[in-house]
Each structure stands twice: as structure tokens, then as C-alpha cells.
Motif scaffolding. Structure first.
Motif, mmCIF file in Angstrom:
data_model
loop_
_atom_site.group_PDB
_atom_site.id
_atom_site.type_symbol
_atom_site.label_atom_id
_atom_site.label_comp_id
_atom_site.label_asym_id
_atom_site.label_seq_id
_atom_site.Cartn_x
_atom_site.Cartn_y
_atom_site.Cartn_z
ATOM 1 N N ARG A 293 0.936 -1.051 -0.089
ATOM 2 C CA ARG A 293 0.060 0.075 -0.033
ATOM 3 C C ARG A 293 0.729 1.223 -0.068
ATOM 4 N N ASN A 294 1.901 1.033 -0.140
ATOM 5 C CA ASN A 294 2.962 2.165 -0.155
ATOM 6 C C ASN A 294 3.044 3.029 1.080
ATOM 7 N N ILE A 295 3.068 2.576 2.324
ATOM 8 C CA ILE A 295 2.653 3.339 3.481
ATOM 9 C C ILE A 295 4.163 3.422 4.094
ATOM 10 N N PRO A 296 4.412 4.752 4.530
ATOM 11 C CA PRO A 296 5.816 4.881 5.203
ATOM 12 C C PRO A 296 5.826 4.085 6.509
ATOM 13 N N VAL A 297 7.048 3.777 6.955
ATOM 14 C CA VAL A 297 6.924 3.288 8.286
ATOM 15 C C VAL A 297 8.174 3.918 8.838
ATOM 16 N N ARG A 298 7.914 4.480 10.224
ATOM 17 C CA ARG A 298 8.810 5.268 10.807
ATOM 18 C C ARG A 298 9.168 4.396 12.213
ATOM 19 N N ILE A 299 10.275 4.209 12.553
ATOM 20 C CA ILE A 299 10.705 3.782 13.750
ATOM 21 C C ILE A 299 11.381 4.691 14.818
ATOM 22 N N CYS A 300 10.481 4.962 15.926
ATOM 23 C CA CYS A 300 10.915 5.898 16.857
ATOM 24 C C CYS A 300 11.186 5.439 18.179
ATOM 25 N N ASN A 301 12.020 6.258 18.803
ATOM 26 C CA ASN A 301 12.348 5.814 20.460
ATOM 27 C C ASN A 301 11.421 6.442 21.378
ATOM 28 N N SER A 302 10.570 5.420 21.887
ATOM 29 C CA SER A 302 9.683 5.973 23.035
ATOM 30 C C SER A 302 10.146 6.480 24.170
ATOM 31 N N ARG A 303 11.258 6.063 24.465
ATOM 32 C CA ARG A 303 12.173 6.657 25.731
ATOM 33 C C ARG A 303 12.647 8.155 25.436
ATOM 34 N N ALA A 304 12.950 8.209 24.286
ATOM 35 C CA ALA A 304 13.679 9.767 24.012
ATOM 36 C C ALA A 304 13.450 9.921 22.507
ATOM 37 N N GLN A 305 12.381 10.568 22.327
ATOM 38 C CA GLN A 305 11.844 11.075 21.115
ATOM 39 C C GLN A 305 12.794 11.725 19.879
ATOM 40 N N GLU A 306 13.749 12.590 20.771
ATOM 41 C CA GLU A 306 14.567 13.538 20.098
ATOM 42 C C GLU A 306 15.763 12.970 19.899
ATOM 43 N N SER A 307 15.928 11.497 20.153
ATOM 44 C CA SER A 307 17.326 10.885 19.887
ATOM 45 C C SER A 307 17.510 10.307 18.633
ATOM 46 N N GLY A 308 16.405 10.619 17.816
ATOM 47 C CA GLY A 308 16.719 9.998 16.317
ATOM 48 C C GLY A 308 15.585 9.190 15.789
ATOM 49 N N SER A 309 15.329 9.070 14.556
ATOM 50 C CA SER A 309 14.212 7.753 14.260
ATOM 51 C C SER A 309 14.856 7.380 12.614
ATOM 52 N N THR A 310 14.207 6.284 12.231
ATOM 53 C CA THR A 310 14.319 5.795 10.776
ATOM 54 C C THR A 310 13.039 6.121 10.112
ATOM 55 N N LEU A 311 13.060 6.618 8.869
ATOM 56 C CA LEU A 311 11.944 6.535 7.978
ATOM 57 C C LEU A 311 12.140 5.551 6.942
ATOM 58 N N VAL A 312 11.264 4.669 6.703
ATOM 59 C CA VAL A 312 11.440 3.653 5.686
ATOM 60 C C VAL A 312 10.435 3.998 4.764
ATOM 61 N N VAL A 313 10.742 4.233 3.337
ATOM 62 C CA VAL A 313 9.960 4.594 2.207
ATOM 63 C C VAL A 313 10.337 3.773 0.990
#
Ligand code: ADP
Ligand code: ASP
Ligand code: MG
Length: 488
Positions: A293-313
Motif C-alpha cells: 500500500r506504499n505506506i511509510p514506516v517510521r521507527i521511533c524511540n519511545s524513551r527519548a523521542q529527540e534521539s533520532g528515528s528511521t523513516l522507511v519509504v
């Protein structure tokens, strides 16, 4: 299927937010999740939640104990986990506390009954055991979903726990069930659409489903990510967010490479390879519904939101050093079949793979030469029967305790010198079963399990820990933070 109320679906796409076991491991984590969700209320969240960390292991352990014959001992192993739930209730609930405590008591009784049935002498046969195990395991996610919805309601939000067994309809492969897509999509929209329209936040347990006849199933260990992706695809969601205990997909498993850092962007294909070859942060099946369905997946840190994340597209650019991340998985067995009959013959490979098909055993990596085929397996439960049949085709050699390493990055195959750099970095470690052919983006090989950590550490140092790469990391981190600030 999505047309019954087109206006809503055109203008209000939902966002799936999945919280893993460590993101609901205790009162602080639950409160944290209950803060992250309303911050994104404008995104029409649908929340998926795992069992509290360690609870699924404990539930499945109690099943094993019960099969040894002592149901009450088996049930008592769960006491400390129910106490963990009760502590969350004490810390976070007031108006919602009484019915939640009742739900815990009721669950205790139901689990004890199931364990008793398993413990009796004429207890269930092999296939029924899996069915019971799924029923017991399901309580982890069911209780988490009820608790998180209760915490949201206690925080004055409109939220409702939805039994995911009403939405995720599967086949009867207990322990590793596959969703029946049309049925699942229809029921998911039917159950969730009215809640979303009335601005109520649905909370569903991940990992579990039910057969058409209503028996509880599970999607395989770590399967809550997969639930999030299935629900996301059913609702044609804007984004699927996986909230976990690390800042996104990292350049390697942080337990092996402590200096591993966030990869800000990955393609579906890159993320799927990493997940398949051991990056536990994503269940291997997660990407499949998202890709469709071409939906982006984002992996985030629930303990520290500002520490970075990955966007999968769908597509990403090549990274400057080409290699984006290293995954590895241990406890792999390799099988080599050698036969002169392979030379110039057709039908040999078909006969070979039919053996694996017949024994429902998935093959991971395959390489062939003129007279031999090597392949790797995770699941060796049917290996003796498989070997007996393969021996009719040629001589068979088995190597246990292997590990697979997978180096991933767009453009890997078309960049000269990468393979040489990889293998010279680990030149004293024996490498077998090298595969680069099938995918442009990965290079996969097997080493002895005992040397896997060392190989990952060295390769990580070579590709990610030099001074210039540190500069890249800082740039990546800034990009990652920008995506979190603007994107989530
Ligand atoms: P959750 O309970 O949130 O589903 P998991 O334990 O299933 O979390 O997955 C997160 C864990 O995956 C991390 O804590 C980390 O130890 C492990 N992991 C392995 N490889 C990677 C990787 N390349 N990037 C990030 N995490 C990884
Ligand atoms: N609770 C399940 C497990 O531990 C599913 C999940 O956490 O994704 O496997
Ligand atoms: Mg997980």
C-alpha cells in the motif's frame, strides 16, 4: 471496501502507533506512551500494543510447565507478572482501576483453567497444544491493550480497547498464523472506522488474531509489528509508527556494536533485508503490507523521542559509504547437497526444493555451483526427515551453529571494491555461502556462530567508526532529528 463513507477516508487518514513490550514495561512506560499518543491526536491514531516486556515469555513458559503435569505450579509462575500489571493500575488508574483489577482476576482464572486442561494425563495432542499455547499467550496483548486504553481514558481522552481477534482473521497455523487478508481488511474497517469517526482512539493488542471459527491464534514471536502493518494496510494509513527502545534502525545490533547509530532513511527493500537477517527491531513480515500500500514506516524511540528515528519509504538515495547497516542472525544451520547428477541436468533443483516444501521448512540463503547447492535454515525441526530425502539426490553435509551476516545498502552491487573491503576486514574468519546475486542491495554470507560478534564488530568499525564517517553520522543525526521534529 473503503468506499462506504468516502468523505471520511479521503480527508482523515489514520496513523498507526505501535508500542513494543519495553515501551509498556511498567507504569512510567505506560504513562509515557499515554503522553506520546495524544501529542499526535490530530493524526487520528490507532494504537497497537505488545504484552508487557517478558510477559509473553512467562506465559509460554507456564504452558511448558503445565505440560509437565503441575498446573498450579505453572500458574504460580505468572503471579509476579500479574503483580506488575497491578502496580501499573495502582500507579496510574483511579476511576478505571476497579474494572481493570477485575479483568486481571478474570484472566488469572481463565489462564489457570487452560493450564489445568493441558496438565491432565490425557491432555491435548501436539496440534492442540499449539492452540492452547496461543490462547494463553494472547492474554499478554489483551491485558496491555485494556490497560493502555484505561490510562488514556483516565487522562481524559476518548479511547476504547478493541479485541484484535475481531479484526485480524487468520488461517489455523497456530503459533505462526497468516492473516486472511480480505476478511481481515473488511472486519478491521468495520470495527475501527466508527471509532475513528467519533474521534475515539482505538487500542488493539498486537500479535494475536483468530481463525474464522473463533479460535485464538498468534502471528509468531515479535508479531505485533506485523499487526501494526496489517491494520495500517487495512486502513490505508498515512504512516505506520513503530515505537521501541532504540532510536530507529541502527547501523548494527547495538548489543554487539555499542557505537551503532541511527540510519535516518531506508528503502522498503533495505529494511526488509535487515529485518529478515536479524535486525530484531522490525518483525520480518512488517514491510510486506506497507510495501503493498506504499505506506511509510517510521521507527521511533519511545524513551527519548529527540534521539533520532528511521523513516522507511519506497526509495532512498545511496548513502556516501554505500553500506547502510549490518544485520546478523545466529543459530543458523547450513545444508550442502553435492551430486554429479546436477551437471547439465534439469529438474534437480525442483526436486531439491520440493523436499523443503514438503516439510514446510523455509530456506533463507541459497547458492549453487556446477555440482552442489548450499542453503541455510533457521528451523531445523524437520531436518532429520529432510536429510533422509536429500540423500536420495546426492551426498549431504550439515553444518550447525552458523551465523548469517547481511550487509545492506542501495547500490552495493554496482559499487566496486565493497566486497573486497568486507572480506579483507574479516580475512581470518572462514566465510561460506556467499550470496550477492539476487538483490542489488545486499551481500549475505555465513560464518561460524562463535565468530559472528567479532565479524560484526570489525565490519562496523571498518564502515562506520572512522573520523569521516563520524561526520556523516552527525549529519545523519541532524537529518533524523529534523524528520522527527517535522515528520512526527
Ligand atoms: P519491541 O519490544 O519494541 O518490539 P524489540 O526488542 O523487538 O522491541 O526490538 C528492539 C531491539 O532490537 C533493540 O533493543 C535492539 O537490541 C535490537 N536490534 C537488533 N538489531 C538492531 C538494529 N539494527 N537496529 C536497532 N535495533 C536492533
Ligand atoms: N508479545 C509478543 C512477543 O513477545 C509479540 C511482540 O512483542 O511483538 O513475541
Ligand atoms: Mg519487537
Amino acid at each position: 471496501m473503503f468506499c462506504s463513507r468516502p468523505a471520511f477516508w479521503l480527508f482523515m487518514k489514520s496513523t498507526i502507533m505501535k508500542f513494543g513490550g519495553t515501551s509498556v514495561e511498567g507504569a512510567t512506560a505506560f504513562q509515557n506512551a499515554a503522553r506520546i499518543v495524544p501529542e499526535r491526536q490530530a493524526l487520528h491514531p490507532v494504537v497497537i500494543v505488545s504484552a508487557m516486556a517478558g510477559f509473553t515469555d512467562a506465559l509460554l513458559n507456564s504452558v511448558r510447565e503445565a505440560l509437565n503435569g503441575d498446573a498450579s505450579k505453572a500458574a504460580s509462575t505468572l503471579d509476579k507478572h500479574f503483580d506488575r500489571h497491578l502496580r501499573v493500575i495502582d500507579a496510574l488508574l483511579d476511576n478505571e482501576a476497579a474494572w481493570m483489577r477485575n479483568l486481571i482476576d478474570q484472566s488469572r482464572v481463565e489462564i489457570a483453567e487452560l493450564l489445568k486442561t493441558m496438565a491432565v494425563d490425557s491432555g491435548p495432542g501436539q496440534s492442540q497444544r499449539k492452540c492452547f499455547a496461543d490462547a494463553v499467550a494472547s492474554f499478554g496483548e489483551r491485558l496491555s491493550a485494556a490497560m493502555l486504553a484505561a490510562v488514556l481514558v483516565e487522562n481524559k481522552l476518548s479511547s476504547s480497547a478493541v479485541d484484535s481477534r475481531l479484526c485480524i482473521i487468520t488461517d489455523e497455523e497456530f503459533g505462526c498464523a497468516a492473516p486472511l487478508i480480505d476478511e481481515t481488511f473488511n472486519r478491521t474497517t468495520a470495527h475501527l472506522q466508527p471509532l475513528l469517526e467519533s474521534r475515539c482512539i482505538p487500542v488493539l493488542g498486537g500479535f494475536i488474531g483468530s481463525t474464522l471459527s473463533g479460535e485464538t491464534t498468534t502471528l509468531g514471536r515479535g508479531g505485533s509489528d506485523y499487526t501494526a502493518a496489517i491494520i495500517g494496510a487495512a486502513l490505508a494509513a498515512e504512516e505506520i509508527q513503530i515505537w521501541t527502545d532504540v532510536p530507529g534502525v541502527l547501523t548494527a545490533d547495538p548489543r554487539v556494536a555499542p557505537k551503532a547509530r541511527t540510519v535516518p532513511k531506508l528503502s522498503f527493500e533495505e529494511a526488509a533485508e535487515l529485518a529478515y537477517f536479524g535486525a530484531k527491531v522490525l518483525h520480518p513480515k512488517t514491510l510486506q503490507p506497507a510495501v503493498e500500500r506504499n505506506i511509510p514506516v517510521r521507527i521511533c524511540n519511545s524513551r527519548a523521542q529527540e534521539s533520532g528515528s528511521t523513516l522507511v519509504v519506497a526509495e532512498t538515495e545511496k548513502s556516501p559509504q554505500t553500506v547502510k547497516a549490518i544485520a546478523h542472525k545466529t543459530a543458523v544451520t547450513t545444508v550442502q547437497v553435492t551430486s554429479a547428477r546436477m551437471l547439465g541436468a534439469y529438474g534437480f533443483l525442483r526436486a531439491l526444493f520440493e523436499v523443503f516444501d514438503k516439510h514446510r521448512t523455509a530456506v533463507d540463503v541459497v547458492t549453487t555451483s556446477e555440482v552442489s547447492v548450499s542453503l541455510s535454515l533457521d528451523d531445523t525441526s524437520a531436518l532429520p526427515a529432510i536429510v533422509a530425502e536429500l540423500e536420495k539426490l546426492g551426498s549431504v553435509n550439515i553444518e550447525e551453529k552458523r551465523a548469517i551476516l547481511c550487509i545492506v545498502g542501495e547500490g552495493l552491487r554496482s559499487t566496486p571494491g565493497i566486497a573486497a573491503r568486507i572480506f579483507s576486514t574479516i580475512s581470518d574468519i572462514n566465510v561460506s555461502l556467499i550470496s550477492q546475486g539476487a538483490s542489488r542491495i545486499n551481500l549475505t554470507f555465513a560464518v561460524e556462530e562463535a565468530r559472528a560478534r567479532e565479524a560484526v564488530t570489525r565490519l562496523h568499525r571498518e564502515f562506520f567508526e572512522t573520523a569521516s564517517q563520524d561526520e556523516e553520522a552527525v549529519k545523519g543525526l541532524i537529518a533524523g532529528i529534523e524528520t522527527v521534529v517535522h515528520g512526527v
